[in-house]
Design an enzyme around this catalytic site. Structure first.
Site, PDB file in Angstrom:
ATOM      1  N   LEU A  45       0.825  -1.213   0.000  1.00 61.45           N
ATOM      2  CA  LEU A  45       0.000   0.000   0.000  1.00 61.45           C
ATOM      3  C   LEU A  45       0.857   1.261   0.000  1.00 61.45           C
ATOM      4  O   LEU A  45       1.909   1.316   0.634  1.00 61.45           O
ATOM      5  CB  LEU A  45      -0.939  -0.003   1.216  1.00 61.45           C
ATOM      6  CG  LEU A  45      -1.888  -1.205   1.320  1.00 61.45           C
ATOM      7  CD1 LEU A  45      -2.835  -1.029   2.508  1.00 61.45           C
ATOM      8  CD2 LEU A  45      -2.698  -1.404   0.041  1.00 61.45           C
ATOM      9  N   HIS A  46       0.373   2.276  -0.722  1.00 61.00           N
ATOM     10  CA  HIS A  46       1.045   3.571  -0.792  1.00 61.00           C
ATOM     11  C   HIS A  46      -0.013   4.660  -0.637  1.00 61.00           C
ATOM     12  O   HIS A  46      -1.185   4.366  -0.358  1.00 61.00           O
ATOM     13  CB  HIS A  46       1.824   3.693  -2.103  1.00 61.00           C
ATOM     14  CG  HIS A  46       1.017   3.352  -3.329  1.00 61.00           C
ATOM     15  ND1 HIS A  46      -0.090   4.075  -3.724  1.00 61.00           N
ATOM     16  CD2 HIS A  46       1.140   2.351  -4.229  1.00 61.00           C
ATOM     17  CE1 HIS A  46      -0.595   3.557  -4.822  1.00 61.00           C
ATOM     18  NE2 HIS A  46       0.124   2.492  -5.145  1.00 61.00           N
ATOM     19  N   HIS A  49      -3.433   4.214  -2.361  1.00 59.34           N
ATOM     20  CA  HIS A  49      -4.366   3.346  -1.635  1.00 59.34           C
ATOM     21  C   HIS A  49      -4.917   4.072  -0.405  1.00 59.34           C
ATOM     22  O   HIS A  49      -6.098   3.969  -0.092  1.00 59.34           O
ATOM     23  CB  HIS A  49      -3.665   2.062  -1.168  1.00 59.34           C
ATOM     24  CG  HIS A  49      -3.097   1.215  -2.262  1.00 59.34           C
ATOM     25  ND1 HIS A  49      -1.751   1.075  -2.463  1.00 59.34           N
ATOM     26  CD2 HIS A  49      -3.700   0.445  -3.214  1.00 59.34           C
ATOM     27  CE1 HIS A  49      -1.532   0.245  -3.476  1.00 59.34           C
ATOM     28  NE2 HIS A  49      -2.697  -0.145  -3.958  1.00 59.34           N
ATOM     29  N   VAL A 188      -3.384   9.700  -7.421  1.00 61.91           N
ATOM     30  CA  VAL A 188      -2.399  10.332  -6.530  1.00 61.91           C
ATOM     31  C   VAL A 188      -1.021  10.179  -7.183  1.00 61.91           C
ATOM     32  O   VAL A 188      -0.652   9.086  -7.628  1.00 61.91           O
ATOM     33  CB  VAL A 188      -2.421   9.682  -5.132  1.00 61.91           C
ATOM     34  CG1 VAL A 188      -1.345  10.286  -4.239  1.00 61.91           C
ATOM     35  CG2 VAL A 188      -3.799   9.848  -4.502  1.00 61.91           C
ATOM     36  N   SER A 197       2.355   3.829  -7.786  1.00 65.03           N
ATOM     37  CA  SER A 197       2.018   2.450  -8.140  1.00 65.03           C
ATOM     38  C   SER A 197       2.888   1.533  -7.284  1.00 65.03           C
ATOM     39  O   SER A 197       4.048   1.860  -6.997  1.00 65.03           O
ATOM     40  CB  SER A 197       2.325   2.202  -9.623  1.00 65.03           C
ATOM     41  OG  SER A 197       2.448   0.820  -9.876  1.00 65.03           O
ATOM     42  N   ARG A 199       4.245  -0.934  -8.287  1.00 67.44           N
ATOM     43  CA  ARG A 199       5.356  -1.373  -9.140  1.00 67.44           C
ATOM     44  C   ARG A 199       6.469  -0.330  -9.259  1.00 67.44           C
ATOM     45  O   ARG A 199       7.528  -0.632  -9.802  1.00 67.44           O
ATOM     46  CB  ARG A 199       4.844  -1.740 -10.542  1.00 67.44           C
ATOM     47  CG  ARG A 199       4.015  -3.024 -10.552  1.00 67.44           C
ATOM     48  CD  ARG A 199       3.753  -3.507 -11.970  1.00 67.44           C
ATOM     49  NE  ARG A 199       3.197  -4.857 -11.992  1.00 67.44           N
ATOM     50  CZ  ARG A 199       1.894  -5.143 -12.050  1.00 67.44           C
ATOM     51  NH1 ARG A 199       1.005  -4.167 -12.084  1.00 67.44           N
ATOM     52  NH2 ARG A 199       1.484  -6.402 -12.060  1.00 67.44           N
TER      53      ARG A 199
HETATM   54  P1  AMP Z   1      -3.670  -2.270  -6.707  1.00 69.72           P
HETATM   55  O1  AMP Z   1      -3.224  -2.618  -5.337  1.00 69.72           O
HETATM   56  O2  AMP Z   1      -2.577  -1.758  -7.586  1.00 69.72           O
HETATM   57  O3  AMP Z   1      -4.523  -3.331  -7.348  1.00 69.72           O
HETATM   58  O4  AMP Z   1      -4.632  -1.025  -6.540  1.00 69.72           O
HETATM   59  C1  AMP Z   1      -5.738  -1.070  -5.685  1.00 69.72           C
HETATM   60  C2  AMP Z   1      -6.606   0.129  -5.948  1.00 69.72           C
HETATM   61  O5  AMP Z   1      -5.848   1.313  -5.700  1.00 69.72           O
HETATM   62  C3  AMP Z   1      -7.076   0.208  -7.410  1.00 69.72           C
HETATM   63  O6  AMP Z   1      -8.426   0.629  -7.437  1.00 69.72           O
HETATM   64  C4  AMP Z   1      -6.164   1.240  -7.991  1.00 69.72           C
HETATM   65  O7  AMP Z   1      -6.732   1.945  -9.084  1.00 69.72           O
HETATM   66  C5  AMP Z   1      -5.957   2.169  -6.813  1.00 69.72           C
HETATM   67  N1  AMP Z   1      -4.721   2.940  -6.991  1.00 69.72           N
HETATM   68  C6  AMP Z   1      -3.481   2.444  -7.253  1.00 69.72           C
HETATM   69  N2  AMP Z   1      -2.615   3.461  -7.432  1.00 69.72           N
HETATM   70  C7  AMP Z   1      -3.303   4.604  -7.267  1.00 69.72           C
HETATM   71  C8  AMP Z   1      -2.971   5.994  -7.348  1.00 69.72           C
HETATM   72  N3  AMP Z   1      -1.732   6.409  -7.626  1.00 69.72           N
HETATM   73  N4  AMP Z   1      -3.940   6.890  -7.118  1.00 69.72           N
HETATM   74  C9  AMP Z   1      -5.218   6.484  -6.846  1.00 69.72           C
HETATM   75  N5  AMP Z   1      -5.593   5.193  -6.764  1.00 69.72           N
HETATM   76  C10 AMP Z   1      -4.666   4.268  -6.987  1.00 69.72           C
END
Ligand code: AMP
Length: 292
Positions: A45-46, A49, A188, A197, A199
């Site tokens: 998480l960042h 999230h 964000v 991200s 990644r």
């Molecule tokens: P993930 O853990 O990458 O599957 O992301 C989980 C949720 O967080 C998804 O709905 C993503 O679109 C959202 N998310 C990931 N990165 C960002 C970001 N930089 N800004 C806003 N939402 C994000």
């Protein structure tokens, strides 16, 4: 903050919450407010999230954050095995942002032996990232459907960062007549404009700098639109030109599409989605903007 590991625990918790709130006559239930918000994530998480959890907490009485690195949305040559995992830090962040529970199932819990049901949002699943990552959105749609059904959440929160995913999930929720409202939260970014991200940890310093071209490409198109340019062909040519200034970054796609159908448009109108994906070194990054 509790950590739930099974679907039965999650469902039991969610139903218990609803019964308890009803018994106490809490406003969230009696006036049609939102009792439970769900924030599906793959962990690591960042701040992106965190923003979803905060928004969920603002509009829902209780928030469940799911942490599940979903194997079915990774291709055979993709980074499932090395995808960053940081469970303790994730729980601390979720707790600090106001999550009520974390739902962290094992793979066999979400995909029990013999599981063969897949959710395919036909058409949309093969657009944008779905075109370059066959099967990706089927994996996403399948796991999100499972999470929405198990949690019985009033609202589920997703990031605009994954614009194609948003289109797929909105369609899925509408088609399956799910009761959960899909809420989309803004992207964000870090101080350089790079979209956060999980990644991004793969990037070395030079790649982090190269990766700025993603946002710069979006900005170059936004400024042309602000000057009155509407023709997709011209806007995409400008995007490619900006992208070419950093030859180390390899384009996967740059497209101007309708945000719901993900089909290409000939002319940009307010709400048109400009989405792109690119490889910075071995890392595939995505970004997008909704044109004003
Ligand atoms: P993930 O853990 O990458 O599957 O992301 C989980 C949720 O967080 C998804 O709905 C993503 O679109 C959202 N998310 C990931 N990165 C960002 C970001 N930089 N800004 C806003 N939402 C994000």
């Amino acid at each position: 903050m509790d950590i739930l590991r099974t679907v039965v625990e999650l469902r039991h918790w969610s139903r218990g919450l609803r019964e308890w709130s009803r018994a106490l006559g809490l406003q969230a239930v009696t006036e049609g407010g939102n009792l439970l918000g769900l924030v599906p994530t793959m962990g690591a998480l960042h701040a992106g999230h965190a923003s979803l959890i905060r928004l969920a907490r603002k509009s829902c009485g209780y928030v469940a954050v799911s942490i599940f690195v979903n194997p079915t949305q990774f291709g055979p040559t993709e980074d499932f095995a090395r995808y960053p995992r940081a469970f303790d830090e994730d729980c601390a962040l979720a707790h600090a942002e106001g999550a009520t529970v974390v739902f962290a199932p094992a793979v066999e819990e979400m995909y029990p032996p013999g599981a063969s049901t897949l959710v395919d949002v036909a058409g949309l699943s093969r657009r944008l990232d779905g075109a370059s990552r066959p099967g990706h959105f089927q994996g996403v749609a399948t796991v999100v459907a499972k999470l929405l059904i198990a949690s019985e959440a009033d609202c589920a929160f997703f990031g605009q960062k994954d614009a194609a995913q948003v289109a797929v999930i909105r369609r899925l929720a509408a088609d399956l007549r799910l009761a959960t409202r899909i809420v989309v939260c803004p992207i964000v970014r870090d101080h350089s404009g790079l979209a956060l991200s999980s990644r991004n940890v793969y990037l070395d310093l030079a790649e982090r700098i190269q990766a700025r071209v993603l946002r710069q490409t979006l900005i170059s198109v936004e400024s042309l639109v602000a000057q009155g340019e509407r023709r997709a062909q011209t806007l995409l040519a400008a995007a490619h030109q900006t992208f070419a200034t950093v030859p180390e970054v390899r384009i996967d796609y740059i497209e101007l599409v309708h945000p719901d159908t993900l089909l290409p448009v000939e002319s940009a109108v307010p709400g048109t989605l400009l989405a792109l994906a690119a490889y910075v070194g071995k890392t595939r990054l995505i970004d997008n903007t909704i044109l004003p």
